[in-house]
Motif scaffolding. Structure first.
Motif, short mmCIF file in Angstrom:
data_model
loop_
_atom_site.label_atom_id
_atom_site.label_comp_id
_atom_site.label_asym_id
_atom_site.label_seq_id
_atom_site.Cartn_x
_atom_site.Cartn_y
_atom_site.Cartn_z
N ASN A 1 39.02 37.40 63.87
CA ASN A 1 38.62 37.60 65.27
C ASN A 1 38.71 36.37 66.16
O ASN A 1 38.51 36.45 67.35
CB ASN A 1 37.19 38.13 65.31
N ASP B 1 23.86 35.63 64.04
CA ASP B 1 25.29 35.38 64.02
C ASP B 1 25.91 36.15 65.17
O ASP B 1 25.48 37.26 65.49
CB ASP B 1 25.90 35.84 62.70
N CYS C 1 32.73 35.44 54.09
CA CYS C 1 33.43 35.15 55.35
C CYS C 1 34.76 34.44 55.05
O CYS C 1 35.64 34.38 55.90
CB CYS C 1 32.58 34.28 56.24
N HIS D 1 28.47 37.94 65.73
CA HIS D 1 29.07 39.27 65.66
C HIS D 1 28.09 40.40 65.34
O HIS D 1 28.50 41.49 64.90
CB HIS D 1 30.27 39.26 64.71
N HIS E 1 28.36 33.30 54.38
CA HIS E 1 29.19 32.20 54.88
C HIS E 1 29.52 31.18 53.78
O HIS E 1 30.58 30.58 53.80
CB HIS E 1 28.50 31.47 56.03
N CYS F 1 37.51 32.51 57.42
CA CYS F 1 37.35 32.89 58.84
C CYS F 1 36.74 31.77 59.68
O CYS F 1 37.18 31.52 60.79
CB CYS F 1 36.51 34.15 58.95
N CYS G 1 34.39 40.26 59.26
CA CYS G 1 33.57 41.35 59.77
C CYS G 1 34.36 42.21 60.76
O CYS G 1 33.91 43.26 61.17
CB CYS G 1 32.30 40.80 60.42
S1 SF4 Z 1 33.61 36.96 58.99
FE1 SF4 Z 1 33.98 35.32 60.44
S2 SF4 Z 1 33.31 36.07 62.42
FE2 SF4 Z 1 32.45 37.43 60.85
S3 SF4 Z 1 30.41 36.62 60.44
FE3 SF4 Z 1 31.79 35.67 58.97
S4 SF4 Z 1 32.47 33.74 59.93
FE4 SF4 Z 1 31.56 35.02 61.53
#
Ligand code: SF4
Lengths: 421, 174
Positions: A383, A123, A361, A125, A66, A364, A301
């Protein structure tokens, strides 16, 4: 009475013959994942339980995703503290900057999740793990701390809902489109709260692992507890050589009970778009053709995998991204990055005018790398599209597949990849 | 018995509105998290201690309280720090329901309660009897009983205490 694959996994890992939905059980945990911005708290809480050594150093997986690379001093300091705490606990698998990726991608591609087992992550997801026939549950830092100490977590056995998918995948139609279609059909956080969603049928059996990951990943956005695809030949091929541990072909019983069964034929499934602010406000692409946007984002992700970059490269080969569009592409992990580099996809994307960023990330969660500002209209393959998700509350986010993003980027307006290509 | 004023939420109060993005990376701390809890839910709460200063003891909600798939525990500690002692709703989002159990904050399922309460009503909650009495308008609600494990964790003061005790005593967790 038979059991669904999820019930079987819950039974197997709680030392029972049989479980039924609604039951509370303590289960064994195969792996616990935590990442940079919550991980230190997990370790702190873990120590408050009176422990100094985690239940298994090989099965606590630590990932920087993140906050990397740190965009400011606050995050740089947080990352330093995080590194120190991981080092102090002598964790075997630490995917830090340089070896990093989005945690959920790492967990699957590095073989830390296995069919028939339960893995948890701090997390939302973590549902992604269902792609290989594992139960993947998102949990909070308290649960992670308890699992790090004991190798266990408590769960209520969810009831199962089956999505039986038939038909053929049509050119330029992706698993993301099916996800968004289901989102529009079931409504966001509607009837699927607490449920486990099981994806079956010929169209799932012909779907690659990347697509299965996309599909399972977004089940959390439907309010579901997890999503799962039973392991098959595709799973086997994927896990060969990466799986860290033994596993078997677990499947639902013929007479398993489902709370509901939905049949979807994908022969007519169109590329699909979620309109700004609400995930379940989805439409076939033809309804929004011509909508202008100024930012394009592919990664996360949900859609930052090799197959996603491949389809983009196919569309953007010898093409130029429109001068009014800024496109950022972020591979989901260093492995994906390297594979895409070797396959020439990144070269194609760079030549077309896309900026490639280091796996993370990224924008996102609106934390760094291409966040949205006031007035931005973003076409994203991520997402979540709620107000403020990628930065400014005065930005709009349309969600769609990597194919739609790529085709649209050429014209600077939402375009149907089936027509453009 | 717990007694106090309630705040009635709309449907779909999301976790990421209860704790807004700016505070997702803050430490988990009841005092800190409570300062800006609910900041994204209503304009009037979007100031320091905006929600806390209202002095509510209960939250009453309809569907999917604290939804949106955010797992951060700041949501629960923020509510606890703001003096909330129980939340009653027709349904809760999974992740925060779980966090609430782990912190010993009662998230109590109670069908139709949102229609029977207005913000500011005085409520009495009888956990042992599974009853909520609205003193202001005289209605009584029955709550859906929770699994014994949840009460045990609540009694221990949350999952951390519960597991710490077991570890200290060398008892199995099952
Ligand atoms: S890519 Fe986006 S949705 Fe996936 S873990 Fe990272 S912050 Fe969360």
């Amino acid at each position: 009475m038979g059991m669904t694959i999820t019930e079987k996994i819950m039974a197997r890992n709680s030392g029972r013959e049989h479980v039924v939905p609604g039951e509370l059980v303590w289960t064994d945990i195969n792996t616990v994942m935590t990442m940079d911005y919550l991980g230190k708290t997990c370790f702190d809480k873990f120590r408050q339980l009176g422990k100094t050594e985690v239940f298994d150093k090989d099965r606590v997986i630590c990932v920087s995703d993140h906050l990397v690379p740190p965009p400011n001093q606050k995050f740089a300091t947080m990352l330093n503290e995080w590194r120190e705490v991981v080092k102090n606990h002598d964790i075997t698998h630490f995917y830090d900057l340089g070896r990093q990726g989005i945690a959920h991608q790492i967990m699957v591609e590095q073989g830390h999740v296995l069919p028939g087992t339960i893995s948890i992550g701090t997390d939302s997801h973590a549902n992604t793990y269902g792609a290989v026939g594992a139960v993947g549950y998102a949990i909070g830092v308290t649960d992670a701390a308890v699992a790090m100490a004991t190798g266990k977590a408590w769960f209520r056995v969810p009831s199962s809902v089956k999505f039986h998918i038939t038909g053929q995948w049509q050119p330029w139609v992706m698993a993301k489109d099916l996800s968004l279609h289901i989102m529009g059909m079931m409504h966001w956080n509607g009837h699927l709260i607490y449920k486990t969603l099981e994806f079956t049928g010929p169209a799932i059996q012909s779907l690659d692992m990347a697509g299965r990951m996309t599909l399972c990943n977004m089940t959390v956005d439907l309010g579901a507890k997890n999503g799962i695809v039973a392991p098959d030949k595709i799973t086997q091929r994927y896990l060969d050589g990466v799986a860290k541990g033994d596993w078997d072909m677990i499947a639902s019983d013929e007479d398993a009970e489902y709370e509901a069964v939905y049949e979807i034929n994908i022969n007519d499934l169109a590329p699909t778009v979620a309109l700004p602010d609400k995930l379940d406000d989805t439409v076939p692409v033809e309804k929004v053709i011509g909508t202008k946007f100024n930012k394009a984002f592919v990664g996360t992700c949900t859609n930052g995998r090799l197959e996603d970059l491949a389809i983009m490269a196919e569309i953007l080969e010898d093409q130029q991204i429109h001068r009014d569009v800024n496109m950022i592409v972020v591979p989901a992990s260093q492995t994906v990055y390297l594979d895409a580099l070797k396959a020439g996809y990144l070269e194609t994307l760079v030549k077309a005018g896309a900026a490639i960023d280091t796996p993370s990330c990224a924008a996102c969660a609106g934390i760094h790398t291409g966040v949205a500002g006031d007035g931005d209209i973003v076409l994203s393959a991520g997402n979540r599209n709620m107000k403020g998700r990628m930065g400014s509350k005065n930005a709009q986010i349309y969600l769609t597949s990597p194919a739609v993003v790529a085709a649209s980027a050429i014209r600077g307006e939402i375009t149907d990849p089936r027509v453009a290509s | 018995m717990i007694k106090g004023k309630c705040w009635v939420a709309d449907d779909y109060v999301m976790a990421y509105d209860i704790i807004i993005q700016e505070y997702w990376t803050s430490p988990i701390d009841a005092e800190e998290n409570s300062k800006w809890v609910m900041a994204g839910v209503k304009e009037e709460f979007n100031k320091e201690n905006g929600f806390k200063d209202q002095g509510f003891t209960f939250i009453v909600a309809a569907h999917n309280f604290a939804g949106g798939g955010k797992s951060i525990e700041h949501v629960i500690t923020g509510l606890m720090g703001a003096g909330i002692q129980a939340v009653f709703a027709t349904s809760f989002a999974r992740l925060q329901f779980r966090n609430a159990i782990n912190y010993g904050l009662p998230f109590v399922t109670c069908d139709g309660i949102a229609d029977g309460c207005s913000t500011g009503d005085e409520l009495e909650y009888y956990p042992d009897e599974g009853e909520i009495r609205n003193i202001t308008n005289g209605t009584v609600f029955k709550t859906v009983p929770a699994a014994p494990f949840i009460a045990e964790v609540g009694k221990a003061g949350g999952l951390m205490n519960y597991v710490r005790d077991k570890i200290a005593k060398g008892e199995p967790i099952e």
